[in-house]
Design an enzyme around this catalytic site. Structure first.
Site, mmCIF file in Angstrom:
data_model
loop_
_atom_site.group_PDB
_atom_site.id
_atom_site.type_symbol
_atom_site.label_atom_id
_atom_site.label_comp_id
_atom_site.label_asym_id
_atom_site.label_seq_id
_atom_site.Cartn_x
_atom_site.Cartn_y
_atom_site.Cartn_z
ATOM 1 C CG HIS A 1 -4.919 10.079 23.817
ATOM 2 N ND1 HIS A 1 -5.074 10.836 22.675
ATOM 3 C CD2 HIS A 1 -4.080 9.052 23.477
ATOM 4 C CE1 HIS A 1 -4.375 10.284 21.684
ATOM 5 N NE2 HIS A 1 -3.763 9.208 22.147
ATOM 6 C CG ASP B 1 -4.577 15.929 14.959
ATOM 7 O OD1 ASP B 1 -4.209 14.976 15.684
ATOM 8 O OD2 ASP B 1 -4.053 16.200 13.867
ATOM 9 C CB SER C 1 -10.491 7.926 12.362
ATOM 10 O OG SER C 1 -9.188 7.378 12.361
ATOM 11 N NE ARG D 1 -3.541 7.425 16.293
ATOM 12 C CZ ARG D 1 -3.517 8.659 16.752
ATOM 13 N NH1 ARG D 1 -3.354 8.888 18.042
ATOM 14 N NH2 ARG D 1 -3.654 9.683 15.948
ATOM 15 C CG LEU E 1 -25.100 20.075 22.278
ATOM 16 C CD1 LEU E 1 -24.967 21.023 21.086
ATOM 17 C CD2 LEU E 1 -23.840 20.166 23.157
ATOM 18 N NE ARG F 1 -6.562 17.651 11.568
ATOM 19 C CZ ARG F 1 -6.440 16.470 10.984
ATOM 20 N NH1 ARG F 1 -7.211 16.169 9.975
ATOM 21 N NH2 ARG F 1 -5.554 15.587 11.413
HETATM 22 C C1 IPE Z 1 -5.952 13.102 18.379
HETATM 23 O O1 IPE Z 1 -4.668 13.393 18.795
HETATM 24 C C2 IPE Z 1 -6.612 12.090 19.267
HETATM 25 C C3 IPE Z 1 -7.021 10.825 18.629
HETATM 26 C C4 IPE Z 1 -6.810 10.465 17.391
HETATM 27 C C5 IPE Z 1 -7.730 9.894 19.479
HETATM 28 P P1 IPE Z 1 -3.441 12.592 18.178
HETATM 29 O O2 IPE Z 1 -3.199 11.390 19.035
HETATM 30 O O3 IPE Z 1 -3.647 12.347 16.738
HETATM 31 O O4 IPE Z 1 -2.251 13.633 18.412
HETATM 32 P P2 IPE Z 1 -0.983 13.855 17.478
HETATM 33 O O5 IPE Z 1 -1.476 14.189 16.105
HETATM 34 O O6 IPE Z 1 -0.169 12.596 17.516
HETATM 35 O O7 IPE Z 1 -0.302 15.017 18.126
HETATM 36 MG MG MG Z 2 -3.029 13.357 15.038
#
Ligand code: IPE
Ligand code: MG
Length: 228
Positions: free
Chosen positions: A19, A2, A47, A53, A113, A170
């Site tokens: 990302h 995250d 998820s 999103r 692994l 996390r």
């Molecule tokens: C995690 O980072 C990546 C994915 C969920 C793919 P976020 O995109 O949730 O980053 P923040 O929480 O907005 O900083």
């Molecule tokens: Mg996030």
């Protein structure tokens, strides 16, 4: 994993840049896990809730998954990594599903692994799927429901056959599990760090492992019992 979005926003860049920058620590934790002799690693990449999103962010992530699979497959092979995917894979677009099939088949005999990537994954959905599988076995008369054991249930989960995770990490400062491996994390040691995922370094991973090494795992027993 995250903190990608905040990492990018803090630099005045779009979330997609965060990302993309999150791929480096993915490569790092895989290589470090191999080096440390860790048997299994499961990465929460996307998820079932992440579909809500903005469409452009979701599309960018799906493109990134495709590109990364193409780019990383050779090094996964040379590191002896068996790559599998968990989650509701049927809802993914055909080009990504095709790459998943190729990468899973190509690495199926690797043993160093066991790497699971969770895509469109939800822990409650995982449990529901296992419950349905167990119910179906009962309906077929293979098992009496009153005789069902934890192992009968767990055999229907996405991580069936793998040991329960010892350590959950996390990044990004939030202290919650967010519908990750709900059943399997029952006795996992939880480790939270403020570090945003793109900044998560080999030194940070080492610190997380050190925290784990310093914990006493009692599994319900007393400290004196497990110290024996
Ligand atoms: C995690 O980072 C990546 C994915 C969920 C793919 P976020 O995109 O949730 O980053 P923040 O929480 O907005 O900083
Ligand atoms: Mg996030």
């Amino acid at each position: 994993m995250d903190g990608n979005g905040r990492w990018a926003e803090g630099r005045g860049r779009d979330r997609g840049a965060g990302h993309s920058s999150g791929i480096n620590p993915v490569r790092m934790v895989i290589e470090e896990s191999v080096r440390h002799g860790i048997d299994a690693l499961t990465l929460f990449a996307f998820s079932s809730e992440n579909w809500s999103r903005p469409a452009s962010e979701v599309a960018g992530l799906m493109d990134l998954f495709c590109e990364s699979l193409d780019a990383e497959l050779p090094s996964l092979q040379s590191n002896g990594v068996r790559l599998r995917f968990i989650g509701e894979l049927s809802v993914l677009a055909a080009p990504l599903r095709a790459r998943i099939a190729v990468a899973s088949a190509a690495t199926a005999d690797n043993r160093r692994l066991q790497l699971q990537v969770a895509l469109s994954y939800g822990g409650r959905q995982d449990i529901l799927t296992a419950a349905r599988a167990l119910a179906a076995r009962c309906e077929r008369g293979e098992l009496r429901s009153a005789a069902a054991q934890e192992a009968d249930f767990a055999s229907g989960l996405a991580l069936a056959g793998l040991p329960d995770p010892d350590l959950f990490i996390r990044t990004g400062g939030e202290q919650r599990v967010s519908n990750f491996l709900l059943w399997n994390l029952a006795y996992a040691e939880l480790y939270f760090t403020e570090t945003l995922w793109p900044d998560f370094s080999a030194a940070d991973f080492e610190i997380a492992l050190q925290h784990y090494a310093g914990r006493q795992r009692r599994f319900g027993k007393t400290g004196a019992q497990v110290a024996l």
